[in-house]
Motif scaffolding. Structure first.
Motif, mmCIF file in Angstrom:
data_model
loop_
_atom_site.group_PDB
_atom_site.id
_atom_site.type_symbol
_atom_site.label_atom_id
_atom_site.label_comp_id
_atom_site.label_asym_id
_atom_site.label_seq_id
_atom_site.Cartn_x
_atom_site.Cartn_y
_atom_site.Cartn_z
ATOM 1 N N ASP A 125 0.669 -1.310 -0.137
ATOM 2 C CA ASP A 125 -0.067 0.045 0.006
ATOM 3 C C ASP A 125 0.771 1.232 -0.140
ATOM 4 O OD1 ASP A 125 -2.276 -1.687 0.066
ATOM 5 O OD2 ASP A 125 -2.708 -1.369 2.202
ATOM 6 N N GLN A 126 1.927 1.274 0.642
ATOM 7 C CA GLN A 126 3.072 2.360 0.710
ATOM 8 C C GLN A 126 3.720 2.543 -0.598
ATOM 9 O OE1 GLN A 126 5.902 2.472 4.074
ATOM 10 N NE2 GLN A 126 7.323 2.784 2.623
ATOM 11 N N THR A 127 3.893 1.400 -1.166
ATOM 12 C CA THR A 127 4.398 1.537 -2.733
ATOM 13 C C THR A 127 3.627 2.098 -3.767
ATOM 14 O OG1 THR A 127 6.067 -0.077 -2.310
ATOM 15 C CG2 THR A 127 5.753 0.357 -4.621
ATOM 16 N N ARG A 128 2.171 1.509 -3.669
ATOM 17 C CA ARG A 128 1.378 2.183 -4.466
ATOM 18 C C ARG A 128 0.941 3.541 -4.236
ATOM 19 N NH1 ARG A 128 -4.234 -0.234 -6.667
ATOM 20 N NH2 ARG A 128 -5.294 1.447 -7.398
ATOM 21 N N ALA A 129 0.872 3.991 -2.911
ATOM 22 C CA ALA A 129 0.588 5.324 -2.621
ATOM 23 C C ALA A 129 1.593 6.442 -3.157
ATOM 24 C CB ALA A 129 0.297 5.700 -1.136
ATOM 25 N N ASN A 130 2.755 6.009 -3.150
ATOM 26 C CA ASN A 130 4.089 6.719 -3.481
ATOM 27 C C ASN A 130 3.934 6.774 -5.198
ATOM 28 O OD1 ASN A 130 4.886 7.424 -0.801
ATOM 29 N ND2 ASN A 130 6.261 5.496 -0.994
ATOM 30 N N LEU A 131 3.886 5.936 -5.791
ATOM 31 C CA LEU A 131 3.752 5.922 -7.350
ATOM 32 C C LEU A 131 2.463 6.517 -7.805
ATOM 33 C CD1 LEU A 131 4.545 1.930 -7.916
ATOM 34 C CD2 LEU A 131 6.047 4.156 -8.218
ATOM 35 N N GLU A 132 1.453 6.691 -6.933
ATOM 36 C CA GLU A 132 0.071 7.179 -7.210
ATOM 37 C C GLU A 132 0.407 8.877 -7.136
ATOM 38 O OE1 GLU A 132 -4.642 6.727 -6.390
ATOM 39 O OE2 GLU A 132 -3.236 6.710 -4.694
ATOM 40 N N LYS A 133 1.074 9.162 -6.104
ATOM 41 C CA LYS A 133 1.548 10.595 -5.795
ATOM 42 C C LYS A 133 2.325 11.168 -7.222
ATOM 43 C CE LYS A 133 3.761 13.807 -2.976
ATOM 44 N NZ LYS A 133 4.606 14.088 -1.545
ATOM 45 N N MET A 134 3.269 10.338 -7.465
ATOM 46 C CA MET A 134 4.334 10.655 -8.652
ATOM 47 C C MET A 134 3.454 10.845 -9.968
ATOM 48 S SD MET A 134 7.681 8.551 -8.049
ATOM 49 C CE MET A 134 8.637 9.615 -9.202
ATOM 50 N N ILE A 135 2.559 9.864 -10.283
ATOM 51 C CA ILE A 135 1.446 9.999 -11.522
ATOM 52 C C ILE A 135 0.817 11.140 -11.486
ATOM 53 C CG2 ILE A 135 -0.363 8.555 -12.606
ATOM 54 C CD1 ILE A 135 1.256 6.040 -11.563
ATOM 55 N N THR A 136 -0.144 11.354 -10.285
ATOM 56 C CA THR A 136 -1.168 12.236 -10.185
ATOM 57 C C THR A 136 -0.299 13.753 -10.512
ATOM 58 O OG1 THR A 136 -1.231 12.279 -7.892
ATOM 59 C CG2 THR A 136 -2.816 10.940 -9.204
ATOM 60 N N ALA A 137 0.864 13.984 -9.638
ATOM 61 C CA ALA A 137 1.346 15.157 -9.775
ATOM 62 C C ALA A 137 2.073 15.192 -11.228
ATOM 63 C CB ALA A 137 2.708 15.139 -8.872
ATOM 64 N N SER A 138 2.340 14.431 -11.913
ATOM 65 C CA SER A 138 2.706 14.567 -13.051
ATOM 66 C C SER A 138 1.747 14.924 -14.142
ATOM 67 C CB SER A 138 3.639 13.356 -13.710
ATOM 68 O OG SER A 138 4.532 12.718 -12.795
ATOM 69 N N VAL A 145 2.515 10.419 -18.889
ATOM 70 C CA VAL A 145 3.060 9.438 -17.789
ATOM 71 C C VAL A 145 3.484 8.018 -18.494
ATOM 72 C CG1 VAL A 145 3.167 8.336 -15.687
ATOM 73 C CG2 VAL A 145 2.355 10.549 -15.925
ATOM 74 N N LEU A 146 4.570 7.582 -18.402
ATOM 75 C CA LEU A 146 4.960 6.206 -18.827
ATOM 76 C C LEU A 146 5.305 5.580 -17.449
ATOM 77 C CD1 LEU A 146 5.600 3.661 -20.468
ATOM 78 C CD2 LEU A 146 7.888 4.981 -21.215
ATOM 79 N N LEU A 147 4.491 4.342 -17.071
ATOM 80 C CA LEU A 147 4.985 3.602 -15.935
ATOM 81 C C LEU A 147 5.570 2.359 -16.195
ATOM 82 C CD1 LEU A 147 4.571 3.325 -12.751
ATOM 83 C CD2 LEU A 147 2.337 2.434 -13.388
ATOM 84 N N LEU A 148 6.718 2.222 -15.686
ATOM 85 C CA LEU A 148 7.631 1.122 -15.884
ATOM 86 C C LEU A 148 7.384 -0.126 -14.838
ATOM 87 C CD1 LEU A 148 10.687 2.251 -17.386
ATOM 88 C CD2 LEU A 148 8.842 1.527 -18.661
ATOM 89 N N GLY A 149 6.704 -1.096 -14.990
ATOM 90 C CA GLY A 149 6.358 -1.894 -14.053
ATOM 91 C C GLY A 149 7.670 -2.831 -13.788
ATOM 92 N N MET A 150 7.727 -3.537 -12.467
ATOM 93 C CA MET A 150 8.740 -4.280 -12.061
ATOM 94 C C MET A 150 8.195 -5.762 -11.335
ATOM 95 S SD MET A 150 11.779 -5.173 -11.378
ATOM 96 C CE MET A 150 12.465 -3.725 -12.489
ATOM 97 N N GLN A 151 8.921 -6.569 -11.311
ATOM 98 C CA GLN A 151 8.440 -7.869 -10.606
ATOM 99 C C GLN A 151 9.479 -8.388 -9.601
ATOM 100 O OE1 GLN A 151 7.350 -11.033 -13.493
ATOM 101 N NE2 GLN A 151 5.864 -9.700 -14.691
ATOM 102 N N MET A 152 9.142 -9.102 -8.763
ATOM 103 C CA MET A 152 9.765 -9.395 -7.663
ATOM 104 C C MET A 152 10.235 -10.953 -7.737
ATOM 105 S SD MET A 152 11.202 -7.082 -5.501
ATOM 106 C CE MET A 152 11.215 -6.128 -6.836
ATOM 107 N N PRO A 153 11.215 -11.442 -7.240
ATOM 108 C CA PRO A 153 11.453 -12.923 -7.303
ATOM 109 C C PRO A 153 10.654 -13.710 -6.119
ATOM 110 C CG PRO A 153 13.357 -11.684 -5.739
ATOM 111 C CD PRO A 153 12.420 -10.856 -6.569
ATOM 112 N N PRO A 154 10.630 -15.148 -6.736
ATOM 113 C CA PRO A 154 9.261 -15.635 -6.104
ATOM 114 C C PRO A 154 9.707 -16.104 -4.408
ATOM 115 C CG PRO A 154 10.607 -17.263 -7.420
ATOM 116 C CD PRO A 154 11.138 -15.729 -7.714
#
Length: 222
Positions: A125-138, A145-154
């Motif tokens: 939720d913290q990561t999402r809120a921070n990215l959301e702030k960046m998107i909306t501010a931009s 905006v171009l959002l580049l997604g990431m994935q985590m190891p299993p």
């Protein structure tokens, strides 16, 4: 009488010549106007972490400078400013985005953040809120905006890894951004594509990352 008139006329001509000469000198002293293209240059701002800052690479070897070089060739009138910082988290990006938008007034913002959040196991939720702030501010500043997604190891667990990946797609849908679900996708499956730390891609595969991101970025450069 005529002689007096001739004198007056000569003085008037002399003064007129002096005025014209002074005007021309002042005009020539003015700095040359900048080229029209300089006034219309638009900016692509990249906000990322070490993957975009070029960790372990030369200054012109990362996918961002390679993209800048391609833009210079194919999209005249655009430039790239790489504001990526190694070790940056989404919170760091959210704290910096306002000043960058105000200073650069970019037409396009590329957001590549969150990997360090995931590796530290920070709340989704913290990561999402921070990215959301960046998107909306931009977007509020008029940038696309171009959002580049990431994935985590299993090894972080299925619940976390799936939730991490899905937060990017959810944000892209909600805010109608351009989107790359996993921007390391073309090189992620081969250990040889990474440096000794097994986290950062090598110099050799940076062009593949550039070319993978390009189809999502190029339509924004208009």
């Amino acid at each position: 009488m005529q002689a007096g008139y001739a004198v007056v006329r000569r003085r008037a001509q002399w003064w007129l010549a002096l005025v014209v000469m002074t005007f021309m000198q002042a005009l020539l002293a003015q700095p040359a106007p900048r080229a029209a293209t300089a006034a219309t240059t638009k900016t692509v701002l990249v906000m990322g972490d070490s993957l975009s800052a070029g960790y372990g690479l030369g200054p012109n070897e990362g996918w961002v400078p390679l993209t800048a070089a391609r833009i210079a060739r194919e999209k005249p009138g655009w430039k790239v400013v790489n504001a990526s910082i190694s070790g940056e988290t989404s919170a760091g990006g959210a704290s910096r985005i306002g000043a960058q938008l105000q200073r650069l007034k970019p037409a396009v913002v590329v957001i590549e953040l969150g990997a360090n959040d995931g590796l530290r196991g920070l709340p989704l939720d913290q990561t999402r809120a921070n990215l959301e702030k960046m998107i909306t501010a931009s977007q509020a500043a008029g940038a696309r905006v171009l959002l580049l997604g990431m994935q985590m190891p299993p090894n972080l667990g299925r619940t976390y890894t799936e939730g991490f990946a899905s937060l990017y797609s959810a944000l892209a849908r909600q805010y109608h951004t351009a989107f790359v679900p996993f921007f390391l996708q073309p090189i992620a499956g081969d250990r040889a594509n990474f440096q000794a730390d097994n986290l950062h891609p090598t110099t050799e595969v940076q062009p593949q990352i550039r070319d993978f991101v390009w189809p999502a970025l190029a339509p924004l450069l208009k």
